[in-house]
Design an enzyme around this catalytic site. Structure first.
Site, PDB file in Angstrom:
ATOM      1  N   LYS A 160       2.593  11.736 -10.915  1.00 56.83           N
ATOM      2  CA  LYS A 160       1.872  10.706 -11.684  1.00 56.83           C
ATOM      3  C   LYS A 160       2.773   9.493 -11.844  1.00 56.83           C
ATOM      4  CE  LYS A 160      -1.435  13.268 -14.480  1.00 56.83           C
ATOM      5  NZ  LYS A 160      -1.806  13.684 -15.845  1.00 56.83           N
ATOM      6  N   HIS A 212       8.145   8.869 -27.163  1.00 59.07           N
ATOM      7  CA  HIS A 212       6.995   9.645 -26.666  1.00 59.07           C
ATOM      8  C   HIS A 212       7.006  11.075 -27.223  1.00 59.07           C
ATOM      9  CE1 HIS A 212       3.928  10.993 -23.875  1.00 59.07           C
ATOM     10  NE2 HIS A 212       4.733  11.960 -23.462  1.00 59.07           N
ATOM     11  N   HIS A 235      -0.561  10.540 -27.715  1.00 58.20           N
ATOM     12  CA  HIS A 235      -0.583   9.208 -27.085  1.00 58.20           C
ATOM     13  C   HIS A 235      -1.123   8.155 -28.055  1.00 58.20           C
ATOM     14  CE1 HIS A 235      -0.451  10.307 -22.510  1.00 58.20           C
ATOM     15  NE2 HIS A 235       0.734  10.053 -23.001  1.00 58.20           N
ATOM     16  N   ARG A 267       0.825  -1.229   0.000  1.00 53.91           N
ATOM     17  CA  ARG A 267       0.000   0.000   0.000  1.00 53.91           C
ATOM     18  C   ARG A 267       0.849   1.265   0.000  1.00 53.91           C
ATOM     19  NH1 ARG A 267      -3.821  -2.423   3.873  1.00 53.91           N
ATOM     20  NH2 ARG A 267      -5.350  -3.514   2.609  1.00 53.91           N
ATOM     21  N   ASN A 294      -1.732  18.096 -20.761  1.00 55.82           N
ATOM     22  CA  ASN A 294      -1.955  17.047 -21.761  1.00 55.82           C
ATOM     23  C   ASN A 294      -2.054  17.617 -23.170  1.00 55.82           C
ATOM     24  OD1 ASN A 294      -2.240  14.666 -20.037  1.00 55.82           O
ATOM     25  ND2 ASN A 294      -3.973  15.782 -19.197  1.00 55.82           N
ATOM     26  N   GLU A 307       8.309  18.191 -24.618  1.00 58.69           N
ATOM     27  CA  GLU A 307       7.652  18.644 -23.380  1.00 58.69           C
ATOM     28  C   GLU A 307       8.126  20.059 -23.014  1.00 58.69           C
ATOM     29  OE1 GLU A 307       5.177  16.923 -22.321  1.00 58.69           O
ATOM     30  OE2 GLU A 307       5.567  14.911 -23.089  1.00 58.69           O
ATOM     31  N   LYS A 333       5.732  23.482 -15.026  1.00 55.87           N
ATOM     32  CA  LYS A 333       4.894  22.328 -14.689  1.00 55.87           C
ATOM     33  C   LYS A 333       4.474  22.375 -13.216  1.00 55.87           C
ATOM     34  CE  LYS A 333       4.072  17.483 -14.628  1.00 55.87           C
ATOM     35  NZ  LYS A 333       4.279  16.159 -15.134  1.00 55.87           N
ATOM     36  N   GLU A 379      -5.650  16.724 -11.016  1.00 57.98           N
ATOM     37  CA  GLU A 379      -6.162  16.908 -12.376  1.00 57.98           C
ATOM     38  C   GLU A 379      -7.684  16.998 -12.447  1.00 57.98           C
ATOM     39  OE1 GLU A 379      -3.750  15.232 -15.544  1.00 57.98           O
ATOM     40  OE2 GLU A 379      -5.582  14.748 -16.643  1.00 57.98           O
ATOM     41  N   ARG A 381      -4.837  21.100 -14.509  1.00 59.21           N
ATOM     42  CA  ARG A 381      -3.712  20.213 -14.858  1.00 59.21           C
ATOM     43  C   ARG A 381      -3.897  19.574 -16.241  1.00 59.21           C
ATOM     44  NH1 ARG A 381      -0.296  16.047 -10.984  1.00 59.21           N
ATOM     45  NH2 ARG A 381       1.079  15.344 -12.628  1.00 59.21           N
ATOM     46  N   HIS A 439      -1.325  15.662 -26.323  1.00 58.62           N
ATOM     47  CA  HIS A 439      -1.208  14.264 -25.909  1.00 58.62           C
ATOM     48  C   HIS A 439      -2.405  13.397 -26.312  1.00 58.62           C
ATOM     49  CE1 HIS A 439       2.197  15.726 -23.686  1.00 58.62           C
ATOM     50  NE2 HIS A 439       2.451  14.537 -23.165  1.00 58.62           N
TER      51      HIS A 439
HETATM   52  N1  GLY Z   1       2.378  14.633 -17.945  1.00 52.46           N
HETATM   53  C1  GLY Z   1       1.218  15.339 -17.597  1.00 52.46           C
HETATM   54  C2  GLY Z   1       0.996  15.485 -16.120  1.00 52.46           C
HETATM   55  O1  GLY Z   1       1.851  15.157 -15.324  1.00 52.46           O
HETATM   56  O2  GLY Z   1      -0.040  15.936 -15.731  1.00 52.46           O
END
Ligand code: GLY
Length: 353
Positions: A134, A256, A239, A112, A232, A176, A214, A224, A228, A235
């Protein structure tokens, strides 16, 4: 150490904090996760910058996005179990975004959740993957379908690791950096829009400000819920393009950043059509990206598959694909719907550019 959670520490300050962490009596075991590349190219620098008394075990995983999956996760969980890792153990993720994503995921789920530290070794991991908490793994090559949001104890950024990268890896991270400049707005964009093939020293100088952009977003919306989502940008299609290249037999897997760079051109074209994003800015962005990144071919079949893959995007609502679009530099709208026909036109713009 506890008061540095989620903090980003640079160079000597970071190594000092790591050393005091190693000395902390309560930590029974430290595990350093590397991949086949970072074991060779980055572990020596790690060893030379940590104290001679530091005791840790190295765990190696295969390199590459195609291994950021449940099998590698299972291998890591089992490895930690066999080695007797417990709640007082700490994981150090030494690598690019693949290692920090999966290492963070394993740490945040094992028993956990145990503590972890990121030491990003690629530009992409420095400015993006290791910042903001993330973690994640891919499912059937669809990006980051399983994951958590859990802050590392700290992220240690040493731009000397950039010297271990190939030109392609460095460029991948530039996507990025470009995205963050678009998010910040005109002043940041003006600094990079004329950039030629990046030199390591000039890229290293951009790292702290790119990270700060960021962080500014993440601090306001860590989970998010809204803002946030701007991170993206590019993306949704990026993606899907990356997943398509990973899943399609015979197709060369795109890095990527290469996929996100294309995604940013496509989504900027859509932004111009739907929200009036200025045409001259679209042209500046297109010209910068095409100067840095190789152009990729997409036939109608590929485009149809890519559009299908957007249905797995994590921002979708009730099965409907939602894009982040840009009204002007630094100003975005989230949760936008886009007609499929416009996505085809965006690909045709990219191909003609
Ligand atoms: N890579 C996008 C974020 O961390 O929200």
């Amino acid at each position: 150490m506890s008061n540095t959670k989620g903090r980003i520490l640079y160079n000597e300050k970071g190594w000092e904090a790591l050393d005091s962490f190693f000395k902390e009596m309560k930590i029974r075991q430290v595990f350093v996760i590397v991949d086949e590349h970072t074991e060779i190219h980055c572990l020596p620098l790690f060893i030379s910058r940590t104290s001679k008394e530091a005791v840790y075990e190295v765990i190696k995983i295969p390199a590459g996005e195609k291994h950021k999956n449940i099998s590698t996760t299972l291998y890591l969980w089992e490895c930690l179990g066999k080695k007797g890792a417990d709640k007082s153990s700490v994981i150090v993720n030494l690598g690019g975004g693949m290692v920090t994503d999966i290492g963070g995921f394993v740490a945040s789920t094992y028993k956990r959740g145990i503590r972890f530290i990121h030491i990003p070794t690629t530009l992409l991991a420095m400015v993006d993957a290791s910042i903001g908490g993330k973690t994640g793994i891919d499912l059937d090559h669809i990006k980051n379908q399983i994951g958590t949001i859990q802050l590392p104890e700290m992220t240690l950024v040493d731009t000397d690791f950039l010297f271990t990268l190939s030109g392609d890896q460095l460029l991948s991270g530039m996507a990025e950096v470009i995205k963050h400049a678009l998010i910040k707005g005109k002043t940041e964009w003006e600094k990079i829009k004329e950039m030629k093939t990046p030199e390591i020293a000039s890229v290293a100088a951009l790292v702290p400000s790119s990270i700060a952009i960021k962080e500014e977003v993440v601090v306001q919306d860590p989970d998010e819920k809204g803002l946030r989502k701007v991170l993206n940008y590019g993306h949704t299609l990026g993606h899907a393009i990356e997943a398509y290249s990973l899943r399609t037999p015979g197709s060369i897997p795109l890095l990527h950043g290469d996929a996100v760079a294309i995604g940013m051109i496509l989504e900027s074209y859509i932004s111009t059509e739907l929200l009036g994003f200025p045409k001259h800015r679209l042209e500046e962005l297109t010209s910068l990206i095409l100067k840095l990144f190789p152009k990729q071919p997409f036939d109608d079949g590929a485009i149809a598959s890519i559009i299908k893959l957007t249905s797995f995007d994590k921002k979708n609502v009730n099965g409907e694909v939602r894009f982040v679009l840009m009204e002007e530099l630094g100003k975005f709208q989230t949760d936008c719907t886009v007609p499929v026909e416009l996505i085809y036109r965006a690909f045709s713009y990219y191909q003609r550019a």
